[in-house]
Design a protein around this motif. Sequence first.
Motif, PDB file in Angstrom:
ATOM      1  N   UNK A 154      51.074  31.864  42.042  1.00 36.37           N
ATOM      2  CA  UNK A 154      51.159  30.892  43.132  1.00 36.37           C
ATOM      3  C   UNK A 154      51.964  29.668  42.704  1.00 36.37           C
ATOM      4  N   UNK A 155      52.951  29.329  43.505  1.00 38.78           N
ATOM      5  CA  UNK A 155      53.606  28.026  43.438  1.00 38.78           C
ATOM      6  C   UNK A 155      53.291  27.372  44.773  1.00 38.78           C
ATOM      7  N   UNK A 156      52.294  26.487  44.764  1.00 43.73           N
ATOM      8  CA  UNK A 156      51.796  25.898  46.002  1.00 43.73           C
ATOM      9  C   UNK A 156      52.944  25.298  46.816  1.00 43.73           C
ATOM     10  N   UNK A 157      52.934  25.614  48.114  1.00 43.06           N
ATOM     11  CA  UNK A 157      53.968  25.102  49.006  1.00 43.06           C
ATOM     12  C   UNK A 157      55.273  25.874  48.941  1.00 43.06           C
ATOM     13  N   UNK A 158      55.319  26.891  48.134  1.00 46.64           N
ATOM     14  CA  UNK A 158      56.554  27.674  47.966  1.00 46.64           C
ATOM     15  C   UNK A 158      56.306  29.170  48.142  1.00 46.64           C
ATOM     16  N   UNK A 159      55.768  29.812  47.100  1.00 46.81           N
ATOM     17  CA  UNK A 159      55.659  31.270  47.104  1.00 46.81           C
ATOM     18  C   UNK A 159      54.419  31.736  46.348  1.00 46.81           C
ATOM     19  N   UNK A 160      54.029  32.964  46.619  1.00 46.14           N
ATOM     20  CA  UNK A 160      52.925  33.623  45.913  1.00 46.14           C
ATOM     21  C   UNK A 160      53.143  35.122  46.020  1.00 46.14           C
ATOM     22  N   UNK A 161      52.447  35.866  45.173  1.00 50.41           N
ATOM     23  CA  UNK A 161      52.497  37.331  45.193  1.00 50.41           C
ATOM     24  C   UNK A 161      51.126  37.852  45.626  1.00 50.41           C
ATOM     25  N   UNK A 162      51.124  38.725  46.621  1.00 51.91           N
ATOM     26  CA  UNK A 162      49.861  39.227  47.160  1.00 51.91           C
ATOM     27  C   UNK A 162      49.595  40.668  46.740  1.00 51.91           C
ATOM     28  N   UNK A 163      48.331  41.041  46.901  1.00 50.01           N
ATOM     29  CA  UNK A 163      47.838  42.373  46.550  1.00 50.01           C
ATOM     30  C   UNK A 163      46.831  42.789  47.620  1.00 50.01           C
ATOM     31  N   UNK A 164      46.634  44.082  47.801  1.00 46.77           N
ATOM     32  CA  UNK A 164      45.693  44.560  48.805  1.00 46.77           C
ATOM     33  C   UNK A 164      44.895  45.726  48.249  1.00 46.77           C
ATOM     34  N   UNK A 165      43.563  45.667  48.432  1.00 37.68           N
ATOM     35  CA  UNK A 165      42.662  46.655  47.824  1.00 37.68           C
ATOM     36  C   UNK A 165      41.492  46.971  48.752  1.00 37.68           C
ATOM     37  N   UNK A 166      41.379  48.229  49.130  1.00 35.53           N
ATOM     38  CA  UNK A 166      40.219  48.670  49.913  1.00 35.53           C
ATOM     39  C   UNK A 166      39.221  49.286  48.935  1.00 35.53           C
ATOM     40  N   UNK A 167      38.076  48.646  48.761  1.00 34.09           N
ATOM     41  CA  UNK A 167      37.072  49.132  47.817  1.00 34.09           C
ATOM     42  C   UNK A 167      36.353  50.366  48.343  1.00 34.09           C
ATOM     43  N   UNK A 168      35.998  50.324  49.608  1.00 26.13           N
ATOM     44  CA  UNK A 168      35.141  51.340  50.209  1.00 26.13           C
ATOM     45  C   UNK A 168      35.996  52.511  50.694  1.00 26.13           C
ATOM     46  N   UNK A 169      35.879  53.631  50.003  1.00 27.48           N
ATOM     47  CA  UNK A 169      36.675  54.805  50.347  1.00 27.48           C
ATOM     48  C   UNK A 169      36.464  55.276  51.773  1.00 27.48           C
ATOM     49  N   UNK A 170      35.280  55.041  52.335  1.00 32.47           N
ATOM     50  CA  UNK A 170      35.017  55.481  53.714  1.00 32.47           C
ATOM     51  C   UNK A 170      35.792  54.640  54.733  1.00 32.47           C
ATOM     52  N   UNK A 171      36.359  53.523  54.291  1.00 26.84           N
ATOM     53  CA  UNK A 171      37.142  52.657  55.188  1.00 26.84           C
ATOM     54  C   UNK A 171      38.643  52.883  55.050  1.00 26.84           C
TER      55      UNK A 171
END
Length: 185
Positions: A86-103
């Motif tokens: 994170x560089x506040x006010x500029x950029x960040x790198x995101x990630x996405x994770x679904x823990x629950x396999x049924x979802x």
Amino acid sequence: MVEATPVLSVREIQTSDTELFIDYWLKSTDEYMTGMGVDLSKVPPREKWRDIVSSSINLPIKEKNMLIVIWEVDGRPVGHSSCNRITFGETAHCHLHMWDGSCRKKGYGSVLFRKSLGVYFDKLQLKKLCCEPYAKNPAANKTLVKHGFELKKSFVGIPGWLQFEQEINLYELPLEKYQKLCELN
């Protein structure tokens, strides 16, 4: 009987979510983790994870090195998205994770990720959000494209502190494009 439409919501991580968040990293199968590009030898022990999560919760927004958003289905935590680098006010790198396999494979992750984007752009006052998924992780790559991220390049490298060297796709979503997409929805 018609099944009720689930309520999908996001919120910032709370202390009570810590063990669920850690369990995802420590109890997922090796096959699942390597499919996301995780180097199993780099996954820290539970106590180190507690320190990481505590820092994410307790630091002021401008000092955070990670912002974690919990994904809920009908009020039940089922996954998370996070931002780091994170560089506040500029950029960040995101990630996405679904823990629950049924979802998984129900479209929930896509909706929850879209809701997470608003948190990141708003709270971190970003001009651009980036994501560098493992090129061989079709779910993440598909979700990013669906939400307006543009593929900027593919390369071989180590995208984060938990990953092994891999083929990476670098995606970017500028604030202006995100705002236009919000206007359409």
